[in-house]
Design a protein around this motif. Structure first.
Motif, short mmCIF file in Angstrom:
data_model
loop_
_atom_site.label_atom_id
_atom_site.label_comp_id
_atom_site.label_asym_id
_atom_site.label_seq_id
_atom_site.Cartn_x
_atom_site.Cartn_y
_atom_site.Cartn_z
N LYS A 142 0.84 -1.21 0.00
CA LYS A 142 0.00 0.00 0.00
C LYS A 142 0.87 1.26 0.00
N ILE A 143 1.86 1.28 0.87
CA ILE A 143 2.71 2.47 0.97
C ILE A 143 3.53 2.67 -0.31
N ALA A 144 3.98 1.56 -0.90
CA ALA A 144 4.82 1.65 -2.10
C ALA A 144 4.08 2.37 -3.23
N LEU A 145 2.85 1.95 -3.48
CA LEU A 145 2.09 2.57 -4.57
C LEU A 145 1.77 4.03 -4.25
N GLY A 202 22.59 20.91 16.63
CA GLY A 202 21.91 21.95 17.39
C GLY A 202 20.42 21.94 17.13
N ASN A 203 20.04 21.88 15.83
CA ASN A 203 18.61 21.76 15.57
C ASN A 203 18.31 20.52 14.72
N ALA A 204 19.07 19.46 15.02
CA ALA A 204 18.90 18.22 14.26
C ALA A 204 17.51 17.63 14.51
N GLU A 205 16.96 17.08 13.46
CA GLU A 205 15.65 16.44 13.56
C GLU A 205 15.85 14.94 13.60
N GLN A 206 15.08 14.27 14.42
CA GLN A 206 15.14 12.82 14.42
C GLN A 206 14.52 12.29 13.13
N ILE A 207 15.17 11.30 12.52
CA ILE A 207 14.59 10.72 11.31
C ILE A 207 13.51 9.73 11.71
N VAL A 208 12.30 9.98 11.26
CA VAL A 208 11.18 9.13 11.63
C VAL A 208 10.86 8.16 10.50
N HIS A 209 10.68 8.70 9.29
CA HIS A 209 10.50 7.82 8.13
C HIS A 209 11.31 8.36 6.98
N GLU A 210 11.74 7.46 6.12
CA GLU A 210 12.34 7.87 4.85
C GLU A 210 12.11 6.73 3.88
N PHE A 211 12.01 7.06 2.61
CA PHE A 211 11.80 6.00 1.63
C PHE A 211 12.39 6.37 0.28
N PHE A 222 12.39 -2.08 -6.46
CA PHE A 222 12.11 -2.31 -5.04
C PHE A 222 11.72 -0.99 -4.39
N PHE A 223 10.80 -1.10 -3.45
CA PHE A 223 10.46 0.05 -2.61
C PHE A 223 11.12 -0.18 -1.26
N VAL A 224 11.85 0.83 -0.78
CA VAL A 224 12.58 0.69 0.48
C VAL A 224 12.10 1.79 1.43
N LEU A 225 11.66 1.38 2.60
CA LEU A 225 11.09 2.30 3.58
C LEU A 225 11.78 2.07 4.92
N ALA A 226 12.16 3.14 5.62
CA ALA A 226 12.65 2.98 6.99
C ALA A 226 11.71 3.71 7.93
N ILE A 227 11.26 3.01 8.95
CA ILE A 227 10.45 3.61 10.01
C ILE A 227 11.23 3.45 11.30
N PHE A 228 11.65 4.56 11.90
CA PHE A 228 12.43 4.52 13.14
C PHE A 228 13.57 3.51 13.05
N GLY A 229 14.30 3.55 11.96
CA GLY A 229 15.50 2.72 11.85
C GLY A 229 15.28 1.30 11.37
N VAL A 230 14.01 0.88 11.22
CA VAL A 230 13.76 -0.45 10.66
C VAL A 230 13.52 -0.30 9.17
N GLU A 231 14.37 -0.95 8.38
CA GLU A 231 14.27 -0.85 6.93
C GLU A 231 13.43 -2.01 6.39
N ALA A 267 15.46 9.94 -0.04
CA ALA A 267 14.17 10.54 0.34
C ALA A 267 14.38 11.51 1.48
N MET A 268 13.52 12.49 1.53
CA MET A 268 13.61 13.45 2.62
C MET A 268 13.22 12.78 3.93
N PRO A 269 13.88 13.16 5.00
CA PRO A 269 13.50 12.58 6.27
C PRO A 269 12.11 13.04 6.71
N LYS A 270 11.52 12.28 7.58
CA LYS A 270 10.24 12.54 8.21
C LYS A 270 9.06 12.52 7.26
#
Ligand SMILES: [Zn+2]
Length: 270
Positions: A142-145, A202-211, A222-231, A267-270
């Protein structure tokens, strides 16, 4: 948007659909990756939220992630999770973010043991990598499409291409009906859930999702997605993941999210 929109999943007319589609559920911290009305019709949107996203969000390891990362639902709730009080007393932990308060529920018989104990430390069960299950695989399909639609949303002919390209039909139907089983996915941890930040110090953002999308030399997508460090990786063409493993072997195991290739951009973070 055009008057003759079609849903990228069921291909039915969707001009009158009212819901916006979150590519990644809001309950996983996504506010940014949203598809405008009509890209996904109301019927599909509703179906995905009940039958694809909810089962994913209900998996113990995802509940635990939401608990730890304070990922509240739209209504401001967090899931309760199971914990252990040393040495072996099971407890149910519930956080109330509004009141900055965590309740710990134990059985009455265990309560006596806790009172007698000298110290009580709450331990969380260790979350391993997510299992490769049909739940994960349909969630990814679903997310890939939708991620593809997000890249092409500015171009009306791009959305029409996604609807009409028959090579995506298997993936589409997997997300909608889940009848291809097993459809293997590749799951691994590439960084700790708190461990990756982006942007100047100093104003680093935590990476939550990237794909991102990976096209291999064998022309597999292939579609590659990371959510909180799980790829997570899924083959867009069909239920086969060996091409991704091969690609990893050739490139020394680096994530495609962090590999320069074909002039592609991460991909852009978050
Ligand atoms: Zn639809």
């Amino acid at each position: 948007m055009s008057k003759h929109m079609r849903c990228i999943f069921c291909k039915n007319p969707s001009s009158s659909s009212r819901s916006v589609e979150h590519v990644i559920p809001e309950s996983l911290g996504n506010k940014r990756h949203v598809l405008p009305r009509g890209i996904v019709c109301d019927a599909c949107n509703n179906y995905f939220s009940r039958k694809v996203e909810k089962p994913f969000l209900d998996m113990p390891v995802v509940r635990q992630l939401r608990f730890q990362q304070d990922l509240q639902s739209k209504r401001g709730n967090l899931p309760s999770i199971s914990g252990l009080i040393t040495p072996d007393i099971p407890a149910l932990l519930t956080r109330y973010p509004k009141y900055d308060f965590t309740s710990v529920q134990v059985s009455e018989s265990d309560l006596a043991r806790i009172l007698q104990a000298k110290e009580g430390t709450i331990l969380f069960p260790l979350a391993g990598d997510l299992p490769d299950t049909p739940v994960v695989s349909r969630f990814l399909a679903k997310i890939a499409l939708e991620a593809m639609a997000l890249r092409l949303v500015e171009y009306p002919e791009g959305i029409a291409y996604i609807c009409d390209e028959v090579q995506f039909d298997v993936l589409r139907d997997h997300a909608r009906k889940g009848y291809v089983s097993p459809w293997p996915v590749h799951v691994r941890t590439i960084y700790h859930q708190n461990g990756k930040t982006f942007g100047p110090e100093g104003n680093a953002e935590q990476i939550v999702h990237e794909f991102d999308f990976l096209v291999t030399d064998q022309s597999e997508w292939f579609f590659v997605l990371a959510i909180f460090g799980v790829e997570f990786s899924i083959n867009l063409g069909g239920p086969e993941i060996s091409g991704y493993r091969r690609w990893l072997e050739q490139t020394g195991g680096l994530s495609p999210l962090y590999t320069e290739r074909h002039g592609g951009m991460a991909a852009m973070p978050k």
